[in-house]
Design a protein around this motif. Structure first.
Motif, PDB file in Angstrom:
ATOM      1  N   ARG A  73      -0.507   7.108  -3.816  1.00 21.75           N
ATOM      2  CA  ARG A  73      -1.662   6.256  -3.518  1.00 21.75           C
ATOM      3  C   ARG A  73      -1.189   4.994  -2.820  1.00 21.75           C
ATOM      4  N   TRP A  74      -2.070   4.442  -2.023  1.00 18.47           N
ATOM      5  CA  TRP A  74      -1.774   3.155  -1.402  1.00 18.47           C
ATOM      6  C   TRP A  74      -3.062   2.385  -1.149  1.00 18.47           C
ATOM      7  N   GLY A  75      -2.928   1.087  -1.187  1.00 14.31           N
ATOM      8  CA  GLY A  75      -4.037   0.209  -0.841  1.00 14.31           C
ATOM      9  C   GLY A  75      -3.470  -0.998  -0.129  1.00 14.31           C
ATOM     10  N   ARG A  76      -4.198  -1.515   0.804  1.00 13.06           N
ATOM     11  CA  ARG A  76      -3.717  -2.671   1.556  1.00 13.06           C
ATOM     12  C   ARG A  76      -4.889  -3.599   1.863  1.00 13.06           C
ATOM     13  N   CYS A  77      -4.598  -4.849   1.934  1.00 13.37           N
ATOM     14  CA  CYS A  77      -5.616  -5.847   2.249  1.00 13.37           C
ATOM     15  C   CYS A  77      -4.990  -6.885   3.160  1.00 13.37           C
ATOM     16  N   LYS A  78      -5.558  -7.062   4.332  1.00 16.78           N
ATOM     17  CA  LYS A  78      -5.078  -8.050   5.296  1.00 16.78           C
ATOM     18  C   LYS A  78      -6.227  -8.995   5.614  1.00 16.78           C
ATOM     19  N   LEU A  79      -6.046 -10.251   5.250  1.00 15.92           N
ATOM     20  CA  LEU A  79      -7.060 -11.265   5.509  1.00 15.92           C
ATOM     21  C   LEU A  79      -6.679 -12.050   6.759  1.00 15.92           C
ATOM     22  N   MET A  80      -7.627 -12.170   7.687  1.00 20.65           N
ATOM     23  CA  MET A  80      -7.387 -12.881   8.942  1.00 20.65           C
ATOM     24  C   MET A  80      -8.557 -13.831   9.196  1.00 20.65           C
ATOM     25  N   HIS A  81      -8.296 -14.935   9.870  1.00 27.28           N
ATOM     26  CA  HIS A  81      -9.374 -15.834  10.253  1.00 27.28           C
ATOM     27  C   HIS A  81     -10.245 -15.196  11.329  1.00 27.28           C
ATOM     28  N   ALA A 123      -4.028 -21.364  -1.158  1.00 22.42           N
ATOM     29  CA  ALA A 123      -3.433 -20.220  -0.454  1.00 22.42           C
ATOM     30  C   ALA A 123      -2.952 -19.180  -1.454  1.00 22.42           C
ATOM     31  N   ALA A 124      -2.360 -19.640  -2.555  1.00 19.69           N
ATOM     32  CA  ALA A 124      -1.908 -18.709  -3.591  1.00 19.69           C
ATOM     33  C   ALA A 124      -3.078 -17.913  -4.157  1.00 19.69           C
ATOM     34  N   SER A 125      -4.217 -18.573  -4.341  1.00 17.83           N
ATOM     35  CA  SER A 125      -5.406 -17.881  -4.837  1.00 17.83           C
ATOM     36  C   SER A 125      -5.880 -16.824  -3.846  1.00 17.83           C
ATOM     37  N   ARG A 126      -5.801 -17.140  -2.560  1.00 18.83           N
ATOM     38  CA  ARG A 126      -6.185 -16.178  -1.530  1.00 18.83           C
ATOM     39  C   ARG A 126      -5.268 -14.961  -1.557  1.00 18.83           C
ATOM     40  N   HIS A 127      -3.970 -15.189  -1.729  1.00 19.74           N
ATOM     41  CA  HIS A 127      -3.021 -14.078  -1.834  1.00 19.74           C
ATOM     42  C   HIS A 127      -3.318 -13.236  -3.079  1.00 19.74           C
ATOM     43  N   ALA A 128      -3.638 -13.901  -4.176  1.00 19.97           N
ATOM     44  CA  ALA A 128      -3.907 -13.180  -5.418  1.00 19.97           C
ATOM     45  C   ALA A 128      -5.148 -12.301  -5.290  1.00 19.97           C
ATOM     46  N   GLN A 129      -6.177 -12.805  -4.643  1.00 15.97           N
ATOM     47  CA  GLN A 129      -7.387 -12.008  -4.426  1.00 15.97           C
ATOM     48  C   GLN A 129      -7.100 -10.818  -3.519  1.00 15.97           C
ATOM     49  N   ALA A 130      -6.257 -11.029  -2.513  1.00 18.28           N
ATOM     50  CA  ALA A 130      -5.877  -9.919  -1.630  1.00 18.28           C
ATOM     51  C   ALA A 130      -5.148  -8.844  -2.417  1.00 18.28           C
ATOM     52  N   MET A 131      -4.289  -9.267  -3.362  1.00 16.10           N
ATOM     53  CA  MET A 131      -3.560  -8.300  -4.174  1.00 16.10           C
ATOM     54  C   MET A 131      -4.520  -7.486  -5.032  1.00 16.10           C
ATOM     55  N   ALA A 132      -5.506  -8.145  -5.609  1.00 21.40           N
ATOM     56  CA  ALA A 132      -6.481  -7.437  -6.440  1.00 21.40           C
ATOM     57  C   ALA A 132      -7.272  -6.422  -5.615  1.00 21.40           C
ATOM     58  N   ARG A 133      -7.641  -6.794  -4.404  1.00 19.47           N
ATOM     59  CA  ARG A 133      -8.386  -5.873  -3.534  1.00 19.47           C
ATOM     60  C   ARG A 133      -7.530  -4.677  -3.149  1.00 19.47           C
ATOM     61  N   ALA A 134      -6.261  -4.918  -2.836  1.00 22.64           N
ATOM     62  CA  ALA A 134      -5.367  -3.815  -2.474  1.00 22.64           C
ATOM     63  C   ALA A 134      -5.205  -2.845  -3.638  1.00 22.64           C
ATOM     64  N   ALA A 135      -5.071  -3.375  -4.844  1.00 26.38           N
ATOM     65  CA  ALA A 135      -4.923  -2.513  -6.024  1.00 26.38           C
ATOM     66  C   ALA A 135      -6.178  -1.674  -6.251  1.00 26.38           C
ATOM     67  N   GLU A 136      -7.342  -2.282  -6.102  1.00 24.30           N
ATOM     68  CA  GLU A 136      -8.596  -1.538  -6.269  1.00 24.30           C
ATOM     69  C   GLU A 136      -8.710  -0.420  -5.234  1.00 24.30           C
ATOM     70  N   GLN A 137      -8.374  -0.717  -4.003  1.00 26.32           N
ATOM     71  CA  GLN A 137      -8.466   0.289  -2.946  1.00 26.32           C
ATOM     72  C   GLN A 137      -7.513   1.444  -3.200  1.00 26.32           C
ATOM     73  N   TRP A 191      -6.411   2.458  -6.126  1.00 24.33           N
ATOM     74  CA  TRP A 191      -6.896   3.225  -7.275  1.00 24.33           C
ATOM     75  C   TRP A 191      -8.085   4.105  -6.902  1.00 24.33           C
ATOM     76  N   GLN A 192      -8.926   3.600  -6.021  1.00 27.53           N
ATOM     77  CA  GLN A 192     -10.109   4.345  -5.614  1.00 27.53           C
ATOM     78  C   GLN A 192      -9.822   5.334  -4.486  1.00 27.53           C
ATOM     79  N   GLY A 193      -8.618   5.250  -3.933  1.00 28.62           N
ATOM     80  CA  GLY A 193      -8.280   6.119  -2.813  1.00 28.62           C
ATOM     81  C   GLY A 193      -8.970   5.717  -1.537  1.00 28.62           C
ATOM     82  N   VAL A 194      -9.248   4.419  -1.380  1.00 27.13           N
ATOM     83  CA  VAL A 194      -9.934   3.916  -0.192  1.00 27.13           C
ATOM     84  C   VAL A 194      -8.936   3.140   0.635  1.00 27.13           C
ATOM     85  N   ALA A 195      -8.788   3.494   1.895  1.00 23.49           N
ATOM     86  CA  ALA A 195      -7.880   2.783   2.795  1.00 23.49           C
ATOM     87  C   ALA A 195      -8.585   1.584   3.389  1.00 23.49           C
ATOM     88  N   ALA A 196      -7.870   0.441   3.386  1.00 22.39           N
ATOM     89  CA  ALA A 196      -8.465  -0.774   3.951  1.00 22.39           C
ATOM     90  C   ALA A 196      -8.477  -0.714   5.462  1.00 22.39           C
TER      91      ALA A 196
END
Length: 282
Positions: free
Chosen positions: A180-188, A261-275, A277-282
């Motif tokens: 399984r894999w999940g990824r989250c990339k936040l960009m402006h 910024a640390a909070s933003r990274h932490a939220q990205a990590m949570a989203r990647a983990a959810e994706q 687990w759900q088998g959803v590619a970001a």
């Protein structure tokens, strides 16, 4: 702004390229994609007297997928994006490549060049560090292989000696067992470097790995957060719990990082983990 004057060398064989590298030394830079090197030259951040264009060296343009993935120094992001090999690992590589900048950039920029450049906001240092890649280097003195985790020594600092050329990045065979894999990339804005980037990977042994990118001075592993993710069955912890765990690890490992910024990274990590687990590619 125009490029400063320079001599261009276009070797056709690896031996010729290595001979040029040895002869020219610190007066030369290796040119593969040039998506970082040429802008830096335009702004006079770098002033090499010569460029060694390695894109005509046929062996460096190979993308091997079996038994292990090996990306030569002239393999572009677009080459990876177009790879047709099936499997979770290749789905991840394609998705990762497809979100780098825009097609003209992906058609010129190279995977290995991104590793050598070692920009903390770069995409490939994060993914290939998480996959435990090795960088192959060569000079007239011989060849060596360096784990990517050691090759990137810090922001914009990689372990390439003055007479060496980075030949390829290679993944271990066990990477092909990715489940399984999940990824989250936040960009402006679309196409920009990431302001936060995260990966959650589950291997064939059921174990998870959690990594953050776009964080100075380089990719950051979050082993405590990974340990909270269930190996098989069970329930994924709530997003807030994953984010809280990630935030604690970030602030402990990189206390210089701004709390927002640390909070933003932490939220990205949570989203990647959810994706993942759900088998959803970001």
């Amino acid at each position: 702004m125009k490029l400063p004057p320079f001599a261009l060398h276009v070797p056709r064989t690896l031996d010729e390229a290595l001979a040029l590298r040895a002869a020219l030394g610190s007066d030369a830079k290796v040119l593969a994609g040039g998506q970082s090197l040429l802008p830096m030259m335009r702004y006079r951040m770098l002033r090499p007297y010569a460029l060694i264009d390695i894109t005509r060296v046929e062996s460096l343009a190979r993308l091997d997928t079996a038994p292990a993935v090996r990306m030569g120094a002239a393999v572009t992001h677009a080459d990876v994006e177009r790879c047709e090999r099936a499997g979770a690992l290749f789905d991840l590589l394609r998705a990762h490549a497809a979100e780098i900048a825009f097609l003209p950039v992906r058609s010129r920029g190279t995977v290995v060049g991104s590793l050598v450049h070692a920009d903390p906001a770069g995409d490939w240092p994060l993914l290939l560090t998480a996959l435990d890649a090795t960088v192959e280097l060569a000079s007239l003195r011989g060849r060596r292989a360096v784990a990517l985790r050691d090759f990137i020594r810090g922001a914009m600092d990689s372990d390439v000696q003055v007479d060496e050329i980075a030949l390829a990045a290679t993944l271990p065979e066990r990477a092909s067992g990715l489940v399984r894999w999940g990824r989250c990339k936040l960009m402006h804005r679309a196409g920009e470097f990431a302001s936060a980037s995260a990966l959650a990977l589950q291997g064939a042994d059921g174990q998870w790995a959690c990594w953050l990118g776009a964080i100075d001075p380089g990719p950051l592993a979050l082993p405590a957060t990974a340990a909270r993710l269930p190996a098989a069955g069970g329930l994924l912890p709530p997003r807030r719990d994953i984010a809280a765990s990630a935030l604690d690890e970030i602030l402990a490992a990189r206390p210089h990082v701004d709390p927002l910024a640390a909070s933003r990274h932490a939220q990205a990590m949570a989203r990647a983990a959810e994706q993942a687990w759900q088998g959803v590619a970001a």
